[in-house]
Design an enzyme around this catalytic site. Structure first.
Site, mmCIF file in Angstrom:
data_model
loop_
_atom_site.group_PDB
_atom_site.id
_atom_site.type_symbol
_atom_site.label_atom_id
_atom_site.label_comp_id
_atom_site.label_asym_id
_atom_site.label_seq_id
_atom_site.Cartn_x
_atom_site.Cartn_y
_atom_site.Cartn_z
ATOM 1 N N CYS A 169 0.840 -1.196 0.000
ATOM 2 C CA CYS A 169 0.000 0.000 0.000
ATOM 3 C C CYS A 169 0.874 1.244 0.000
ATOM 4 C CB CYS A 169 -0.921 0.001 1.219
ATOM 5 S SG CYS A 169 -0.007 0.005 2.781
ATOM 6 N N CYS A 211 3.349 1.640 2.767
ATOM 7 C CA CYS A 211 4.601 0.875 2.598
ATOM 8 C C CYS A 211 5.628 1.718 1.850
ATOM 9 C CB CYS A 211 4.340 -0.416 1.816
ATOM 10 S SG CYS A 211 3.281 -1.602 2.652
ATOM 11 N N ASP A 242 8.147 26.891 -32.695
ATOM 12 C CA ASP A 242 9.214 27.354 -33.579
ATOM 13 C C ASP A 242 8.734 27.129 -35.009
ATOM 14 O OD1 ASP A 242 11.949 28.051 -34.398
ATOM 15 O OD2 ASP A 242 12.034 25.944 -34.993
ATOM 16 N N ASP A 261 12.866 22.151 -32.456
ATOM 17 C CA ASP A 261 13.661 21.010 -32.915
ATOM 18 C C ASP A 261 15.145 21.311 -33.087
ATOM 19 O OD1 ASP A 261 13.534 22.637 -35.184
ATOM 20 O OD2 ASP A 261 13.527 20.912 -36.546
ATOM 21 N N ASP A 299 16.775 26.135 -30.084
ATOM 22 C CA ASP A 299 15.518 26.039 -29.323
ATOM 23 C C ASP A 299 15.741 25.524 -27.905
ATOM 24 O OD1 ASP A 299 13.940 26.849 -31.521
ATOM 25 O OD2 ASP A 299 13.959 24.808 -32.327
#
Length: 712
Positions: free
Chosen positions: A13, A16, A412, A607, A611
């Protein structure tokens, strides 16, 4: 810093997980501990070397253990099989006892009460000894360490009911509570089995990714084809892939070609044609044709391995929303123990210790915080797996949660919103062909020249022989076709020849972002060709979908204002920032963040290397998988391939995931808020409480599994 991931056994649980985290965090040298209940893993960051035995010295006395198991799924399957066996034996026993209880409510039992009580005593003893040793050990650990978990609650409740019933049997009383021990333990075992089986399904995406790894490769050594294990393959090996075979490692095709199915890695359904010089990725499937490729990346460096690692890390990470659960679970079990004891005392004072016993056991059993602990991680595991199957890689749960609440998406332009490849978009005069200019540009390696040649090839234009070719740096080129000299280049080249360009036409080109290449003889201009970067096919529909999701869309570009406005108008973008330098992108993200508090955070999609700072600055950085490594490293999500539709899929998945998490948390809290008072009033029998506890955990996992079927 050293980061190590361990498999954890013994967890049941949220408390724990909280106990393990709290105890290990106190060790000298431990910087950070993340324990994932659903994955049964612990990620420990240490500043100094700590052995596994040292870590286990802390957690083993509490009933847990860490291991570096190479196949945690195999351990889970073994545990599930063991639980299944226990369920198949215990359920008929509990069904017999349950039916006898119902029978006794309406008519006398066909056997004497003594025989029945003796029978239930034997069955309860069997169940307690065979199914419940872990719960009994939890009581002793609690006595030794003062640390309690769900096992402790179940152990105390069922053992007290058993001992009390043994005492009543000895005294010759007719009212027994052996059924409590039998039914509670049986139902809890059933719940654990259903829960474990369901959780195993949440991690199926990893299993599918692991299934993409091949064991052997057909390698050419000394002129012969040898089938070698993947561990024997080295960088530079020439590998043969035949039709229908999986590509073993990453590499570059050196001979032949084929159509490659990359759907399991990118989510793209259509095969991709590959030829000499193209890159192939390990785990993808060769659909047709035999080809040879040179291995460039092997082992842990391959894209497939990196994807598997990223998915595993993300599934094991914690979303900020889990902090509330962690705080509650850390105090939940001790509070429940106190409430159960107080309830017993109150009922005893009121003169009904039997109801006090039922209340005591019922509270301990129904209070299991499993549902609370599973509410978030199971949804995260399913969502990350679903994303990976659609070509969306999520670095961590925090990024997924933040994406759920963004109000702005910043794109971009080049390579993200547009194709990033120059193409011919305008020709003037419109009826002219590209034969002469393409013949000249065929001898150049400039990207704009390649665009013209590609357009001519698409039109099946026959190229002519060019002589006396010469490149003119910064302006263009010249050459002879037959006896005529031709020039192809920019306006500067035309001015140097004393030729007057059509400024109106040049301005029209500029307004749509097209770069003019002009063809001329020494005496006159013959042709204008406009070359520009065009929108991706799915760009306009993606922007529309983002607007439907209630998001504002912003475009960043270093291009001229006229070009930026033209692209923005085409795509339906709300706001543009044009003519900006790469270093200014992060500052613009901060500026948008400063005004976005009222409508969520900012997601940045890019990309390129330039960036990376903006991706890191944004609340959520999203990298296109065709981009640079540094952009991908700076992002929280990566969209494999170049298809922008994955952006809207990622946002929808994030929103669905956190809708599911909120549903899970609501029902987990509601279950305990309603269940505890009902159990305290002794309205529910402990057996029903045990069944309700099992149902709550299974229902939470089942709700999370719905993410596998939801449309994104």
């Amino acid at each position: 810093m050293q980061v190590t991931k361990y498999s954890v056994s013994g967890m049941d649980c949220a408390s724990c997980a909280s106990i393990i985290k709290r105890k290990l965090s106190k060790l000298d040298g431990v910087t950070s501990v993340d324990v994932n209940l659903a994955n049964a893993t612990a990620k420990i960051i240490t500043s100094s070397s700590l052995s596994l035995s040292r870590l286990n010295q802390v957690v083993k006395p509490l009933g847990y253990s860490l291991s570096t198991s190479s196949d945690p799924k195999e351990d889970k399957i073994k545990m599930i099989n063991q639980l299944r066996t226990q369920v198949l034996i215990s359920l008929p026993i509990s069904l017999f006892v349950f039916l006898a209880m119902v029978w006794s409510m309406f008519a006398p039992l066909p056997i004497s009460a003594f025989i029945f009580n003796l029978t239930t005593f034997i069955l309860a003893t069997f169940v307690l000894v065979w199914l419940a040793p872990r719960y009994l050990r939890a009581i002793f650990r609690f006595a030794q360490t003062g640390v309690a978990n769900m096992d402790t609650l179940v152990g105390i409740g069922t053992t007290v009911a058993y001992i009390y019933s043994v005492l009543l049997l000895y005294l010759g009383k007719s009212e027994m509570y052996f059924d409590v021990t039998i039914i509670v333990i049986s139902f809890i075992t059933l719940g654990k089995y259903l829960e474990s089986a369901s959780i195993l399904q949440t991690g199926e995406a990893i299993g599918k990714l692991l299934g993409l790894q091949v064991k052997t490769a057909l390698v050419i050594r000394h002129g012969k084809e040898l089938e070698l294990s993947l561990g024997e393959v080295v960088v530079g090996d020439i590998i043969v892939v035949k039709p229908g075979g999986r590509i073993p490692v990453d590499g570059i095709i050196v001979k032949g070609g084929s159509s490659i199915d990359e759907s399991m890695l990118t989510g793209e359904p259509l095969p991709v044609d590959k030829a000499v010089g193209d890159q192939v990725v390990g785990g993808t499937i060769n659909k047709q044709g035999t080809f040879h490729f040179r291995a460039t990346v092997i082992g842990e460096g391959t894209m497939l391995f990196q994807i598997i690692k990223m998915v595993e890390d993300a599934q094991g990470s914690h979303a900020p929303i889990e902090k509330l659960t962690d705080k509650i679970s850390s105090v939940f079990v001790p509070v429940v123990l106190v409430i159960s004891v107080l309830s017993f005392i109150v009922w005893t004072i009121l003169g009904n210790p039997l109801l006090g016993l039922l209340s005591f056991v019922g509270i301990l059993v129904i209070a299991c915080p499993c549902a609370l602990g599973l509410a978030t991680p199971t949804a995260i595991i399913v969502a990350v797996g679903r994303a990976a199957q659609n070509g969306i890689l999520i670095k961590n749960a925090e990024s997924l949660e933040k994406l759920n609440s963004v109000g702005y998406v910043v794109l971009d332009k080049t390579g993200t919103l547009t194709k990033g490849e120059p193409v011919v978009t305008n020709i003037a005069p419109t009826e002219s062909d590209l034969q002469i200019i393409a013949s000249l540009e065929n001898l150049s390696e400039h990207p704009l020249a390649i665009a013209i040649v590609n357009k001519a090839k698409q039109n099946k234009t026959k190229l002519l022989e060019v002589t006396s070719f010469k490149a003119i740096p910064g302006q263009g080129l010249r050459g002879k076709v037959g006896e005529t000299s031709y020039y192809a280049g920019n306006t500067k080249l035309m001015e140097s020849l004393g030729l007057k360009v059509d400024t109106t036409l040049i301005n029209e080109f500029a307004q749509i972002g097209a770069t003019p290449i002009i063809l001329a003889t020494p005496k006159q201009i013959i042709q204008y060709v406009g070359i520009s970067d065009t929108l991706k096919d799915e760009a306009i529909s993606t922007i529309k979908d983002l607007h439907k999701l209630g998001l504002k869309v912003v475009m960043l570009t270093g291009d001229h204002q006229l070009t930026a406005r033209y692209i923005a108008k085409q795509a339906g973008i709300d706001e543009i920032f044009a003519e900006i330098l790469p270093g200014e992108k992060a500052a613009i993200i901060k500026e948008i963040q400063s005004r976005s508090h009222s409508c969520g955070g900012v997601a940045m999609v890019g990309d390129g290397v330039n960036d990376a700072p903006a991706l890191a600055t944004a609340d959520v950085g999203i990298a296109m998988g065709t981009g640079t490594d540094i952009a991908i490293e700076s992002a929280g999500l990566t969209l494999l391939g170049s298809n922008l539709t994955k952006l809207t899929q990622a946002i929808r998945l994030s929103r669905l995931t956190f809708r599911i998490i909120k549903q899970n948390l609501f029902w987990a809290f509601a279950y305990n808020v309603i269940g505890l008072p009902v159990a305290a009033m002794a309205i529910l029998s402990p057996g029903i409480s045990g069944a309700a506890m099992a149902f709550s955990s299974v229902s939470v996992v089942a709700n999370s599994l719905r993410l596998r079927r939801m449309k994104i």
